[in-house]
Design a protein around this motif. Structure first.
Motif, PDB file in Angstrom:
ATOM      1  N   GLY A 256     -52.373 -67.599  15.758  1.00  0.00           N
ATOM      2  CA  GLY A 256     -52.215 -66.822  16.758  1.00  0.00           C
ATOM      3  C   GLY A 256     -52.740 -65.255  16.383  1.00  0.00           C
ATOM      4  O   GLY A 256     -53.810 -65.437  15.733  1.00  0.00           O
ATOM      5  N   ASP A 257     -52.031 -64.390  16.604  1.00  0.00           N
ATOM      6  CA  ASP A 257     -52.391 -63.109  16.284  1.00  0.00           C
ATOM      7  C   ASP A 257     -51.871 -62.603  14.892  1.00  0.00           C
ATOM      8  O   ASP A 257     -51.929 -61.478  14.596  1.00  0.00           O
TER       9      ASP A 257
ATOM     10  N   TYR B  73     -43.308 -66.911  10.300  1.00  0.00           N
ATOM     11  CA  TYR B  73     -44.406 -66.345  11.210  1.00  0.00           C
ATOM     12  C   TYR B  73     -44.212 -64.821  10.923  1.00  0.00           C
ATOM     13  O   TYR B  73     -43.199 -64.354  11.400  1.00  0.00           O
TER      14      TYR B  73
ATOM     15  N   PRO C 190     -45.049 -66.053  17.980  1.00  0.00           N
ATOM     16  CA  PRO C 190     -45.960 -67.297  17.694  1.00  0.00           C
ATOM     17  C   PRO C 190     -46.348 -68.134  18.737  1.00  0.00           C
ATOM     18  O   PRO C 190     -45.258 -68.321  19.620  1.00  0.00           O
ATOM     19  N   PRO C 191     -47.498 -68.746  18.764  1.00  0.00           N
ATOM     20  CA  PRO C 191     -47.755 -69.787  19.341  1.00  0.00           C
ATOM     21  C   PRO C 191     -47.154 -71.042  19.313  1.00  0.00           C
ATOM     22  O   PRO C 191     -47.039 -71.554  18.222  1.00  0.00           O
TER      23      PRO C 191
ATOM     24  N   GLU D  34     -48.468 -74.663  17.691  1.00  0.00           N
ATOM     25  CA  GLU D  34     -48.611 -74.380  16.655  1.00  0.00           C
ATOM     26  C   GLU D  34     -47.708 -74.279  15.603  1.00  0.00           C
ATOM     27  O   GLU D  34     -47.503 -74.402  14.341  1.00  0.00           O
ATOM     28  N   TYR D  35     -46.733 -73.413  16.046  1.00  0.00           N
ATOM     29  CA  TYR D  35     -45.411 -72.966  15.357  1.00  0.00           C
ATOM     30  C   TYR D  35     -44.479 -74.089  14.799  1.00  0.00           C
ATOM     31  O   TYR D  35     -44.054 -74.158  13.671  1.00  0.00           O
TER      32      TYR D  35
END
Length: 321
Positions: free
Chosen positions: A106-107, A177, A183-184, A187-188
């Motif tokens: 993500g970011d 994370y 967090p997405p 994916e997390y």
């Protein structure tokens, strides 16, 4: 105060292992020194039941001993006390990882240590295998965001794990994370999901198959010699037309004790539903199909929409096992 007069206090323990020993001395607890005036080096022995490596590790972690000081102490112990079993470097003693896998997500960035790694690091799985009275464990997960700075959007999202039946076991960080936003979700949780599925392979499927082959449950579910021979022949023949996504050939049942997780996974998700149909008793086979369908639903993103069904199937499986 003029800048020239200011001197930062020197950490007198940083490079002096002798002073460290005077402050928090583990050596007296684990070594036996000769009485009297004797200084013979071969008379210095470990106290019964002591393990100097583990004692030093616990001492260093408890008092936050710097690595450079611990290394100096190790060299001193090796040279002066002839403790050759000790390494010369603190990183070797403590087992400091040579690398840390941090990936973009993500970011922000994501670090994953894993469920199984944490349980092995605390020697939990090793001790659990020795305890014949424990047939199952309960894992508690906790997830929450932590803003470490008041003037920054940066936030940490750790995934913590606690084992319910052993309250003395410390909480474990299985993933962290770090980023300016949440967090997405997919994916997390993806790594935890696949890590948990690996425990299905080396945990549930291994226990079931070993029980059927070696008769750990009862004689009604134990494979006969003819069944084992038939299954072994079929496993070997299946390797001839093995699909490309299965990288490891599956071995016959005489090598079951040496199977890897990928072999149990191949049996669980590909071969078992066909090969076990005419071997397992009806209710046992049906219960295995519950496990197969649930694990398949959790193993492929296309089937995750059926996660509620997978939960019910797993409940049925564990209820009837």
């Amino acid at each position: 105060m003029p800048e020239s007069e200011f001197q930062e206090p020197e950490n007198q323990f940083l490079h002096d292992p002798v002073m460290l020993l005077d402050q928090h001395n583990p050596v007296d607890e684990i070594l036996e020194f000769p009485s009297g005036d004797s200084t013979c080096e071969d008379q210095i022995n470990l106290k019964p039941g002591s393990n100097i490596k583990s004692e030093l590790i616990q001492w260093a972690l408890k008092y936050s001993i710097p690595h450079v000081a611990l290394t100096d102490l190790l060299i001193l112990l090796k040279n002066e006390l002839k403790l050759e079993e000790l390494p010369r470097d603190s990183r070797t003693l403590i087992g400091t990882p040579s690398s840390c896998s941090i990936v973009p997500m993500g970011d922000g960035h994501f670090w994953y240590n894993g469920i199984q790694n944490n349980l092995y690091q605390q020697s939990f799985l090793t001790e659990l295998n020795k305890d014949k009275d424990i047939s199952s464990i309960s894992l508690i997960f906790n997830i929450d965001g932590l803003p470490p700075f008041n003037s920054s959007p940066l936030q940490y999202w750790p995934i913590l794990l606690k084992e319910h039946e052993y309250p003395k076991l410390k909480p474990m960080a299985i993933a962290i994370y770090c980023g300016p936003t949440k967090p997405p979700i997919q994916e997390y949780f993806k790594n935890i999901l696949f890590d948990s599925l690996h425990l299905f392979d080396l945990g549930i499927m291994k226990k079931c198959l070993n029980g059927w082959v070696y008769g750990n449950y009862n004689f009604k579910t134990k494979f006969s010699g003819r069944d084992i021979e038939y299954l072994s022949e079929m496993l070997i023949s299946c390797n001839i037309r093995r699909p490309t996504e299965l990288h490891r050939a599956i071995r016959p049942l005489k090598n079951l004790k040496f199977w890897k997780g990928s072999e149990y996974r191949t049996f669980l998700l590909y071969l078992g539903p066909v090969l076990l149909k005419d071997i397992l008793a009806g209710p046992v086979y049906q219960n295995y199909i519950y496990l197969f369908c649930a694990t398949t639903s959790l193993s492929y993103s296309a089937y995750l929409k059926h996660i509620n069904v997978a939960e019910k199937l797993l409940f049925q499986f564990f209820y009837k096992i």
